[in-house]
Design a protein around this motif. Structure first.
Motif, PDB file in Angstrom:
ATOM      1  N   ASN B 198       0.945  -0.819   0.124  1.00 11.32           N
ATOM      2  CA  ASN B 198       0.429   0.318  -0.210  1.00 11.32           C
ATOM      3  C   ASN B 198       0.990   1.005   0.348  1.00 11.32           C
ATOM      4  O   ASN B 198       1.551   1.149   0.220  1.00 11.32           O
ATOM      5  N   PRO B 199       0.539   2.394  -0.349  1.00 16.97           N
ATOM      6  CA  PRO B 199       0.934   3.973  -0.134  1.00 16.97           C
ATOM      7  C   PRO B 199       2.063   3.568   0.163  1.00 16.97           C
ATOM      8  O   PRO B 199       3.350   4.530   0.309  1.00 16.97           O
ATOM      9  N   GLU B 201       3.303   1.742   2.953  1.00 12.95           N
ATOM     10  CA  GLU B 201       4.817   1.235   2.725  1.00 12.95           C
ATOM     11  C   GLU B 201       5.458   1.053   1.681  1.00 12.95           C
ATOM     12  O   GLU B 201       7.335   1.006   1.471  1.00 12.95           O
TER      13      GLU B 201
ATOM     14  N   GLY D  50      -7.206  -2.044   3.545  1.00 15.25           N
ATOM     15  CA  GLY D  50      -6.583  -2.342   4.783  1.00 15.25           C
ATOM     16  C   GLY D  50      -5.427  -2.776   5.007  1.00 15.25           C
ATOM     17  O   GLY D  50      -4.471  -3.103   2.724  1.00 15.25           O
ATOM     18  N   GLY D  51      -4.021  -2.376   5.467  1.00 17.34           N
ATOM     19  CA  GLY D  51      -2.802  -2.863   5.098  1.00 17.34           C
ATOM     20  C   GLY D  51      -2.884  -4.467   4.726  1.00 17.34           C
ATOM     21  O   GLY D  51      -3.649  -5.154   4.695  1.00 17.34           O
ATOM     22  N   ASN D  52      -1.963  -4.655   4.985  1.00 15.04           N
ATOM     23  CA  ASN D  52      -0.593  -6.051   4.215  1.00 15.04           C
ATOM     24  C   ASN D  52      -1.232  -7.052   5.807  1.00 15.04           C
ATOM     25  O   ASN D  52      -1.292  -6.555   6.972  1.00 15.04           O
ATOM     26  N   GLU D 176      -7.150  -7.696  -5.456  1.00 12.31           N
ATOM     27  CA  GLU D 176      -6.368  -6.602  -6.044  1.00 12.31           C
ATOM     28  C   GLU D 176      -6.435  -7.670  -7.260  1.00 12.31           C
ATOM     29  O   GLU D 176      -5.442  -7.563  -7.848  1.00 12.31           O
ATOM     30  N   GLN D 209      -5.513  -2.342  -2.706  1.00 17.58           N
ATOM     31  CA  GLN D 209      -3.948  -1.743  -2.158  1.00 17.58           C
ATOM     32  C   GLN D 209      -4.698  -0.470  -3.061  1.00 17.58           C
ATOM     33  O   GLN D 209      -4.359   0.609  -2.038  1.00 17.58           O
ATOM     34  N   SER D 212      -7.823   4.650  -3.585  1.00 14.82           N
ATOM     35  CA  SER D 212      -7.868   6.442  -3.946  1.00 14.82           C
ATOM     36  C   SER D 212      -9.496   5.622  -4.579  1.00 14.82           C
ATOM     37  O   SER D 212      -9.931   5.651  -5.251  1.00 14.82           O
ATOM     38  N   MET D 213      -8.755   4.329  -6.269  1.00 11.72           N
ATOM     39  CA  MET D 213      -9.122   4.663  -6.851  1.00 11.72           C
ATOM     40  C   MET D 213     -10.680   3.671  -6.750  1.00 11.72           C
ATOM     41  O   MET D 213     -11.498   2.995  -7.407  1.00 11.72           O
ATOM     42  N   ALA D 247      -3.615   6.570   6.171  1.00  8.98           N
ATOM     43  CA  ALA D 247      -3.073   5.122   6.418  1.00  8.98           C
ATOM     44  C   ALA D 247      -2.586   4.511   5.464  1.00  8.98           C
ATOM     45  O   ALA D 247      -2.244   3.098   4.946  1.00  8.98           O
ATOM     46  N   TYR D 248      -3.986   4.290   4.484  1.00  7.23           N
ATOM     47  CA  TYR D 248      -4.265   3.809   3.363  1.00  7.23           C
ATOM     48  C   TYR D 248      -3.743   4.313   1.738  1.00  7.23           C
ATOM     49  O   TYR D 248      -3.851   3.496   0.868  1.00  7.23           O
ATOM     50  N   LEU D 249      -3.960   5.722   1.974  1.00  7.67           N
ATOM     51  CA  LEU D 249      -4.055   6.405   1.393  1.00  7.67           C
ATOM     52  C   LEU D 249      -2.546   7.448   0.863  1.00  7.67           C
ATOM     53  O   LEU D 249      -2.220   7.730  -0.242  1.00  7.67           O
ATOM     54  N   GLY D 250      -1.662   6.712   1.160  1.00 18.34           N
ATOM     55  CA  GLY D 250      -0.665   7.113   1.618  1.00 18.34           C
ATOM     56  C   GLY D 250      -0.010   9.157   1.733  1.00 18.34           C
ATOM     57  O   GLY D 250       0.179   9.870   1.258  1.00 18.34           O
TER      58      GLY D 250
END
Ligand SMILES: Nc1ncnc2c1ncn2[C@@H]1O[C@H](COP(=O)(O)OP(=O)(O)OP(=O)(O)O)[C@@H](O)[C@H]1O
Ligand SMILES: Nc1ncnc2c1ncn2[C@@H]1O[C@H](COP(=O)(O)OP(=O)(O)OP(=O)(O)O)[C@@H](O)[C@H]1O
Ligand SMILES: CC(C)C[C@H](N)C(=O)O
Ligand SMILES: [Mg+2]
Ligand SMILES: [Mg+2]
Lengths: 363, 279, 356, 252, 471
Positions: B198-199, B201, D50-52, D176, D209, D212-213, D247-250
């Motif tokens: 993810n972004p 990481e 969600g994260g890895n 994914e 992952q 956003s999209m 957290a997830y969109l960087g």
């Protein structure tokens, strides 16, 4: 009471188990008969039967187990020369005597082991006997020789070949085929090409039976000759109705009709084991009797106590054993029987008949 | 972390590229997967190779590392030809790689994976191992040290004794990088290192790649579809399309190249905000 | 006893004998050579198709589980034993011979197929997913168990070697085809049956595996059971089915073996089993035409090597006398080695390079 | 279970096609899902982010019967399908594009598609759908008889999606789908997903992952963290959520 | 033994948990005492059935000494007592113990050799016994009358000078290693089952040669093979009360102990070295291994040659012990037997592999024959078909199958393998539908991937390698 055991080493499973069982059962019968006599001396007699699967390594392993069991004083066996050679070697350092009912290979006794004896004739008598029969009775000129690549098969066919050549017979081919092989397509092709007058096969019934069957099915009808390895009731069954024809073999075990004395024994055998006794049953029985009498002789010398293995070894080699179905047994310095007999058997239309008898003497 | 500065790169003249690929070509049956590609990487750079799916990027890496033999063309590393070498010889020559699909040794621990990678630099042989010679002791120590340093370097120290297969996905990718670095490469090839990250990481990864170059002095070539990473990290970008080189240039040149946009980048929505360029 | 020695030889005997009475000719005429080669061709064909049938059973199971099913030798020879019992039971029946054979073959296929399914259920299914050597060892274990069980079954009838009585006419030589005398070929009726059966088998199986939904499912399961599930494929059912087919092929092979040799015992499966597996590998394991081709190559090679010493009389080939039939198995394995050296995936196997 | 924060009330979708109730799934001792509750309604696109290692893949596996939850229930089209093996669910209109593509490498592209249609008996329909797949991904048509295993990473991804569409699924689980695809193609994939949803009414559960999209095309979304739902609600609202962005969109 | 000397968790290293010094001593003393003092009680009759039980229980004490956490002196004591006192004592009393123990150790060495090839390097070799044959025939031909027969030289009537035995051990090591390289060169580029079947074939080729060549005396085998003369040892044996026919075994027992010691040390050292890591890497992923600098062919050849050399050395000893060898002792069934020892015991683990060899040998050479002899004695007229000794294969087969079903990782599994198979986070059967996830093989270890090979696996690949895996 002291425990005294004798052992048999013979194939109880696998392709030649039919003969191996005969030996074991014959010996068992003898042991049963001698139990009482041993009991009188305070000895508890029993038989241990080892299965060598007709395999030298297995037989040697069995011999080593025999060595380890100190109560075993002597061995009856083996069926196969190839097993006898290493097995007797393994027994020899521990001085366990061995009396063979069936090992015809020359090397068995030629090594001069003290413990190795046999009550049957040798292949240097048997091979020539077969060769002589082919030449004088069957009048063959060209022979195709096959052996099963065991010491027995190779040795026997070698002896036969030697005599055939000496008599001016042409050997069109002499080759080995592994004892486990049951596909004879290639060999039969060769036989058809080379057109011998007869085929000599040094091997065992379990292989020669199917060979005869395939041979005849491909239309080859020439006589098939071999040695005592064919001396089993199973041979005719395996060869099939069509195949069990025009077959001859020499054997060192007596056909039943030639041993009138065996009648009662045959009855007991059938009662005990549910099957008919054959030549090697008789030989097994006689071998065991030699062993047991030897032990008794040695015991006598030992003050009626259980003798040592070495004492038994000497007693057997030097004794004279009568009261046997096949006549009196005495061994020469190498352990060969001094006087024995051989027979020629013919199989026609699945019926066997005795075609001749030969006396063998060794000085 | 200066103690892991371990590059063995002989100081080549600044003009001579470290990696020099000329007219590299490879076909599979009728398909030309890599077509006459010429490609040069100066020492201590971070270069990206991008291009549409099936453009031949992975194949390009496979050709350089000796997994496939090229039909035509040359590959030189610091002046030495690599064509015809087996993959293990290529590693020895100084190129190491990671895989698009992670290929760690699952039943080895993280540490052992790296020690294995170090093996190519150890001189001890069969008899050294059997007789436990001094050289063997030295080798083992060196391998273990390398493992420790590398785990530290990629931030996986806590996983040292863990079976590699038990590591989280992102960490497995990093372990693969650590293993590759343990061979002391002059050049490391990374095939989609950010895939599946993810972004957040990806940001960490970016820092790691920079450190590989800056702290270890190892030249980096990477394949990536994550434009955020590519555009902000690489100093130069090569674009492959249908096996051929479509474009080459600085990130902003590539980003604005109309051909690249139609073939690969699209409107840019997927790539999001590419961020600022490196340097 | 027949009057002239010539009467002793069957239809297959070579026309120009290489040996005149008593002395040896130093050459061989071309007729003899051709005859021998023709006999080798036919003999090898008959042997080869037998290997092929057995090899197909291996290939099926290997194809779906990547398991060298060592127990296939016994599954196969079980078919032979079943056929023996059927022939024995129908010995006196006036039924048509082909019908007897059909019954024997069907019974053998049913028993062997069922046995194979049972083995899969009990021994292989529980360990699916274990590492590669585990099922291999299990298969060896099953093979040993079956050998002794078979021996027990046969042995309880007081027998070790079974001798099969075929229906009337099966063993008859074929002397004429459309007026042409082909007696030198050494062909028997049963060889023809064997070859026809194998041909049908090959065609049917090839269609099944490569051109049907079931075939695709088998291949999908072979590769990835989990993902096959996502395609709606019940992998357990497919695997059972494959074992059923493989076992039935084995059973058929066993029946054919019984017919061809008319002699078998509990251990008879081992050698042809290994040969057949070799054939499967030779052809490219998992590949159906490959298995057949491998079988044929092996059959011919063996037969040729078994007879090649006949040619020692040809000038310059005297050394052939050392290549006795003892070496025919050696030839088979060396051929395997040679072929795999140049074609690592077998004769018809595709060498797939791994995509990294 | 920690409290689920709801950003906004769920949009009232159609009837629920998928429902997870208090699902706990394990890998050996590891509890990958810790009491998951989740609903997917007919005709929706639901994103799962969600994260890895958060448990996204595990969730999809549990739904499609590749794993059996230790406790809890999965309801599909109103029926309890907990522990029903995947091959039975596929016949009922559920398709799953697994993580890592999992195409059959020794089969050609076409054969891969045919296997995808294993549960379809109508020959004509199969051919029509293969045609549709080729339309969506022209690269596949070009490579109709190439072995799946030799396709490039992205090409395999296309094949995996096309293969899942062979049963014309009612519900499509995507794990994914954009991984390893070029930026241009990522856009393409998302538009394909949207079209499937809009034009065919396929219900979609999307793991991405590329959050956003995913959120841009989704109706609703769940945010998963270490096996638990941390957040759920309207996709746009979630996309605007501060923590999610971080957290997830960087976003820094 | 820890394969991973420096790794902390997750491996449970040997000897963790409570100290068991005293239980170990107690157990060893008890079993040794039972074995020694009951030897006559169990010498005959049905009680003989206890022989293997007592012996097995005693052997177990050696394993415990290895596995349990206990004081070093206690372990040493147990080993020393067992190896120096109990075993020779039993051997003296009953030669078959000697025979058995030597055979166990010979097989243990073979299994250790095969373990390198199969367990570490992952090369499935089904013809391994061929190397054993090379060693055995090398000494067999020269060290027996066969040599006299070949050369026709009366000076060699009993073979070469038996003292050359010492030379032939290293010779056999070299010869076997050479054959390993020669065989390996052409075949090691084959993968997976292709390699298996070709090695099986090559093993057979060697056997067929032995079966047909003159120098090997064909199927008749070679007889009267000598052993090294060690008069001083014979004197010791004599003074210790061994009988003359036991001298040879006494010597070979000691020799085999030394050799197995060397084999174990070599094995262990290789395992924990760069070479061992390379082997494992090749086993798990050839492509990655090569891409990380492991030269495939050389590394594989090294595995082949190393494994072969162990077998070669033991071949010489085997020939001397048996005094008779024939081709049948080296057929493919023997290769399978050694393979099953490796796997039954615990592939990849030195102790495990040795346990496997001991158990299988005990089963085949003591348990089954004893049962059969007792049965024979109790029921002399038992139907031959029901004689248990006939069911060696059946029983062995059952053991194999049940072991694989219930303990696939082996009796004493390697920690590495155990972690792979039931890995800490591998799936517990109940957490999955037993028949899907569980079998895709993607979980709990990549090696477990049954579906790994492709349909035409000349080139084998793991599916997760091709398709991009997650874990
Ligand atoms: N072994 C092979 N046999 C046949 N075709 C192959 C082989 N390897 C690669 N290809 C083809 O070559 C082309 C290039 O593949 P490659 O894997 O290099 O692409 P890529 O640029 O890495 O793509 P992606 O970004 O999707 O990973 C693809 O079309 C692929 O199908
Ligand atoms: N095969 C497996 N064996 C053991 N543990 C596993 C396995 N697969 C996943 N896990 C564990 O389960 C948890 C959830 O994993 P899952 O794959 O569902 O996460 P994810 O959200 O899909 O992550 P990613 O974004 O990396 O794909 C993680 O802690 C992971 O380590
Ligand atoms: C009875 C025969 C089969 C035994 C043969 N005479 C031999 O010595 O081997
Ligand atoms: Mg790629
Ligand atoms: Mg996931």
């Amino acid at each position: 009471a002291t425990t005294v055991k004798i052992a048999t080493i013979s194939p109880l499973s696998g392709s030649s188990s039919n003969l191996g069982l005969q030996i074991k059962n014959g010996a068992q019968l003898a042991v049963n008969e001698y139990k009482a006599e041993f009991a009188k001396l305070g000895m508890n007699l029993s038989l241990v039967a080892y299965d060598d699967q007709a395999d030298p390594a297995t037989g040697t392993a069995a011999a080593r187990r025999v060595v380890a069991d100190k109560n075993v004083l002597a061995v009856v066996g083996t069926l196969n020369t190839g097993v006898a050679i290493p097995a007797s070697q393994a027994l020899s350092t521990s001085k366990v005597a061995m009396v063979s009912p069936a090992n015809t290979g020359t090397k068995v006794t030629d090594r001069g082991l003290k413990n190795m004896n046999r009550i049957c004739a040798r292949d240097d008598a048997q091979g020539p006997a077969g060769a002589d029969f082919m030449v004088s009775t069957l009048k063959v000129k060209k022979v195709y020789v096959i052996n099963d690549k065991t010491p027995y098969g190779e040795g026997l066919s070698g002896e036969a070949e030697k005599r055939l050549k000496a008599k001016g017979v042409q050997i069109v081919q002499s080759e080995g085929v592994a004892a486990e092989e049951r596909d004879f397509t290639a060999i039969i092709t060769k036989i058809q090409t080379l057109k011998p007058d007869a085929i000599y096969f040094g091997g065992l019934y379990g292989q020669i039976g199917p060979f005869a069957q395939q041979l005849r099915a491909k239309g080859v009808q020439v006589p098939l000759i071999g040695g005592d390895g064919m001396d089993s009731d199973e041979l005719a069954k395996l060869a099939g109705a069509q195949g069990a024809n025009n077959i001859y073999f020499t054997t060192v075990a007596p056909p039943l009709d030639s041993v009138p004395a065996a009648k009662t024994m045959a009855g007991n055998f059938k009662k005990a084991f549910g099957s008919d006794v054959q030549g090697y049953g008789i030989m097994g029985y006689d071998s065991a009797k030699v062993v047991l009498q030897g032990i008794l002789d040695a015991a006598k010398k030992n003050g009626n106590k259980a003798p040592s293995r070495a004492q038994v070894e000497t007693a057997i080699r030097s004794g004279t054993f009568g009261n046997l179905l096949t006549g009196t047994v005495q061994f020469d310095k190498n352990g060969d029987r001094k006087a024995g007999k051989m027979y020629v058997i013919a199989i026609k239309n699945a019926q066997r008949s005795t075609a001749g008898q030969v006396n063998v003497l060794r000085k | 972390m200066t103690q892991i500065r371990m590059t063995q790169v002989a100081p080549t003249a600044p003009s001579a590229p470290l990696l020099d690929v000329q007219h590299l070509t490879k076909s599979f049956g009728g398909l030309t997967a890599v077509n006459d590609v010429t490609f040069q990487v100066p020492e201590r750079r971070i270069i990206s190779v991008i291009g549409p799916n099936g453009a031949g990027k992975t194949t390009f890496f496979n050709l350089i590392t000796g997994i496939y033999a090229p039909d035509r063309g040359t590959v030189n590393l610091a002046g030495r030809s690599l064509v015809g070498l087996r993959p293990d010889q290529v590693v020895e020559a100084g190129i190491s790689r990671t895989f698009q699909n992670i290929r760690l040794f699952p039943s080895m621990t993280a540490e052992e994976n790296i020690m294995l990678g170090r093996g190519v630099r150890l001189r001890g042989g069969f008899w050294d191992s059997v007789l436990h010679t001094a050289r063997f002791q030295k080798d083992e120590e060196e391998a273990r040290n390398t493992a420790r340093l590398m785990l530290d370097f990629v931030g996986l120290s806590k996983w040292r004794g863990e079976l590699s297969t038990n590591l989280p996905y992102g960490d497995q990718r990093k372990l693969e990088i650590a293993r590759a670095l343990a061979t002391t490469p002059k050049l490391i090839l990374l095939d989609e290192p950010a895939a599946g990250m993810n972004p957040r990481e990806t940001e960490d990864l970016k820092a790691l790649i920079r450190a590989i170059r800056d702290e270890l002095g190892v030249t980096v070539v990477l394949i990536e579809h994550d434009m955020r990473l590519v555009m902000t990290l690489s100093e130069n970008i090569t674009v492959l399309n249908y096996g051929s080189k479509l474009a080459e240039g600085l990130p902003h040149e590539i980003r604005n190249n109309p051909e690249v946009m139609t073939a690969y980048l699209g409107s840019g929505a997927a790539a999001g905000n590419y961020g600022k360029e490196a340097r | 006893m027949p009057s002239s020695p010539a009467d002793f030889f069957g239809p297959g005997s070579a026309p120009g004998a290489a040996y005149a009475a008593g002395e040896r000719k130093e050459t061989m005429d071309i007729n003899t050579v051709l005859t021998i080669l023709a006999q080798v061709f036919v003999g090898g064909l008959s042997l080869g198709v037998l290997y092929a049938i057995i090899a197909l059973g291996y290939t099926m199971v290997y194809g779906v589980l990547q398991l060298i099913n060592f127990a296939h030798s016994e599954v196969f020879i079980t078919g032979g034993v079943v056929a023996y019992f059927v022939f024995e039971a129908l010995k006196e029946s006036p039924m048509n011979g082909l019908l007897k054979l059909l019954i024997a073959a069907l019974a053998a296929m049913a028993v062997s197929g069922g046995l194979n399914v049972l083995i899969e259920r009990l021994a292989y299914r529980p360990i699916r997913g274990a590492q590669r050597l585990v099922p291999l060892i299990t298969a060896i274990g099953v093979s040993l168990i079956l050998q002794d069980l078979l021996r027990l079954i046969v042995g309880l009838r007081g027998l070790f070697d079974l001798s099969v009585t075929l229906p009337q006419g099966f063993a008859d030589p074929i002397t004429k085809v459309g007026g042409v005398n082909i007696s030198v070929l050494n062909l028997q009726v049963k060889d023809i049956i064997l070859i026809v059966v194998a041909g049908l088998m090959l065609i049917g199986l090839n269609l099944l595996v490569n051109h049907t939904r079931l075939g695709r499912a088998i291949r999908a399961v072979a590769h990835d059971r989990q993902t096959s599930g996502l395609m709606g494929i019940d992998s357990n059912r497919i695997i059972s089915l494959t074992f059923l087919i493989g076992g039935a092929l084995g059973g058929l092979g066993g029946a054919m073996f019984a017919m061809k040799y008319q002699a078998l015992n509990a251990y008879s499966g081992m050698v042809p089993g290994i040969k057949a597996f070799t054939a499967a590998v030779l052809g490219g394991i998992g590949n159906i035409p490959g298995a057949v081709l491998g079988g044929l190559v092996l059959g011919w090679l063996e037969t040729l090597l078994g007879t090649i010493d006949l040619f020692q009389v040809v000038p310059g080939l005297g050394w052939l006398k050392y290549i006795t039939s003892d070496y025919k198995d050696l030839g088979a394995f060396l051929a395997l080695l040679l072929i795999l050296f140049f074609k690592p995936a077998g004769l018809l196997g595709k060498a797939t390079t791994e995509k990294v | 279970m920690t409290a689920v924060r709801t950003v906004a009330p769920h949009t009232a979708g159609g009837t629920p096609v998928l429902e997870l109730q208090n699902v706990h799934s394990y890998y050996g001792q590891i509890e990958a899902l810790k009491g998951l509750n989740m609903t997917v309604n007919e005709g929706e696109i639901v994103a799962l982010i969600g994260g890895n290692g958060a448990g996204k893949t595990t969730t999809l596996r549990t739904i499609s019967g590749m794993m059996k939850p230790k406790t809890g229930s999965v309801t599909y089209l109103g029926q309890n399908v907990t522990g029903v093996p995947s091959h039975q669910l596929i016949g009922r209109g559920m398709a799953h594009v697994p993580e890592g593509r999992r195409i059959f490498p020794q089969m050609t592209v076409r054969e891969n598609l045919e296997v995808g249609a294993y549960t379809v008996n109508d020959k004509a329909a199969i051919n029509a759908r293969i045609e549709e797949g080729f339309e969506l991904f022209p690269r596949l048509r070009e490579r109709e008889s190439q072995l799946g295993g030799t396709m490039s990473g992205g090409e395999q991804q296309m094949l995996a999606i096309a293969r899942a569409l062979m049963i014309a699924p009612k519900v499509l689980l995507l794990d994914e789908p954009s991984m390893g695809l070029s930026p241009l193609f990522v856009e393409n994939i998302f538009s394909i997903i949207e079209r499937l949803n809009k034009e065919r009414g396929t219900t979609i559960l999307l793991v991405e992952q590329n959050a956003s999209m995913a959120l841009a095309i989704a109706d609703r979304a769940y945010v998963l963290q270490t096996g638990e739902i941390k957040l759920s609600g309207n996709a746009q609202d979630i996309a605007r959520d501060e923590t999610v962005r971080k957290a997830y969109l960087g976003d820094e | 033994m820890t394969i991973l000397p420096t790794s902390p968790a997750p491996f449970k290293t040997r000897g963790q948990g409570a100290d068991r010094t005293w239980p170990l001593l107690a157990y060893s003393a008890l079993t040794a005492a039972l074995l020694v003092f009951l030897r006559d009680v169990v010498a005959d009759g049905p009680l003989r059935l206890l022989q293997p039980v007592l012996f097995g229980a005693f052997l177990l004490s050696l394993l415990f000494a290895y596995q349990w956490k206990a004081a070093g002196w206690a372990k040493t004591l147990v080993y020393a007592l067992g190896i120096v006192f109990v075993l020779p004592y039993m051997g003296q009393h009953n030669t078959s113990y000697f025979d058995l123990v030597i055979q166990m150790l010979i097989f243990a060495a073979l299994a250790l050799g095969l373990n390198i090839v199969v367990g570490l390097a992952g090369l499935l070799d089904l013809g391994y016994i061929a190397f054993f044959a090379v060693g055995a025939y090398l000494w067999g031909i020269f060290g027996s009358p066969q040599f006299g027969e070949i050369t026709g030289n009366a000076a060699f009537a009993a073979g070469v000078n038996p003292a050359l035995f010492w030379l032939f051990i290293p010779l056999a090591v070299a010869a076997a290693a050479l054959v390993g390289v020669l065989i390996g060169l052409p075949v090691l580029k084959l993968k997976g089952d292709y390699l298996a079947i070709v090695t099986l074939g090559l093993g057979e080729v060697i056997r067929i040669f032995a079966n047909n060549l003159g120098v090997t005396n064909g199927p008749q085998g070679i007889d009267a093979i000598q052993s090294a003369p060690v008069p001083w040892l014979d004197n010791i044996a004599k003074s210790l009360g061994f009988s003359e026919d036991q001298y040879r075994l006494f010597f070979l027992y000691l020799l085999v102990l030394v050799v197995i010691g060397i084999v174990v040390v070599v094995n262990q050292r290789l395992d924990r070295s760069k070479i061992g890591r390379s082997w494992i890497a090749i086993r798990e992923d050839e492509v990655a291994a090569q891409a990380m600098g492991v030269p495939l062919l050389r590394t594989k050849l090294l595995a082949f040659a190393t494994g072969a050399s162990f077998a070669g050395a033991m071949g010489v000893i085997f020939a001397a012990k048996q005094a008779f060898i024939d081709p049948k002792s080296f057929d493919y069934f023997q290769s399978i037997g050694v393979l099953s020892m490796v796997i039954l015991g615990g592939m990849g683990n030195i102790a495990g592999v040795m346990v496997g060899a001991v158990v299988v040998t005990l089963l085949n050479l003591m348990v089954l024959p004893t049962i059969s002899e007792v049965m024979q004695a109790q029921f002399p007229n038992i139907n031959q078909n029901l004689d248990p000794s006939k069911y060696q294969r059946l029983i062995f087969g059952l053991v194999l199958v049940f072991m694989m079903l219930y303990r696939p990782e082996g009796l004493v599994p390697s920690e590495r393998r155990k972690a792979e198979m039931h890995g800490g986070d591998g799936p517990a059967p109940d957490s999955l539908t037993a028949d899907n996830l569980n079998e895709g093989g993607n979980i709990g270890g990549h090696l477990s991937d049954g579906s790994a090979e492709t349909l035409s696996p000349g080139q084998a690949t793991r599916d997760d390698e091709r398709t991009g895996s997650e874990k």
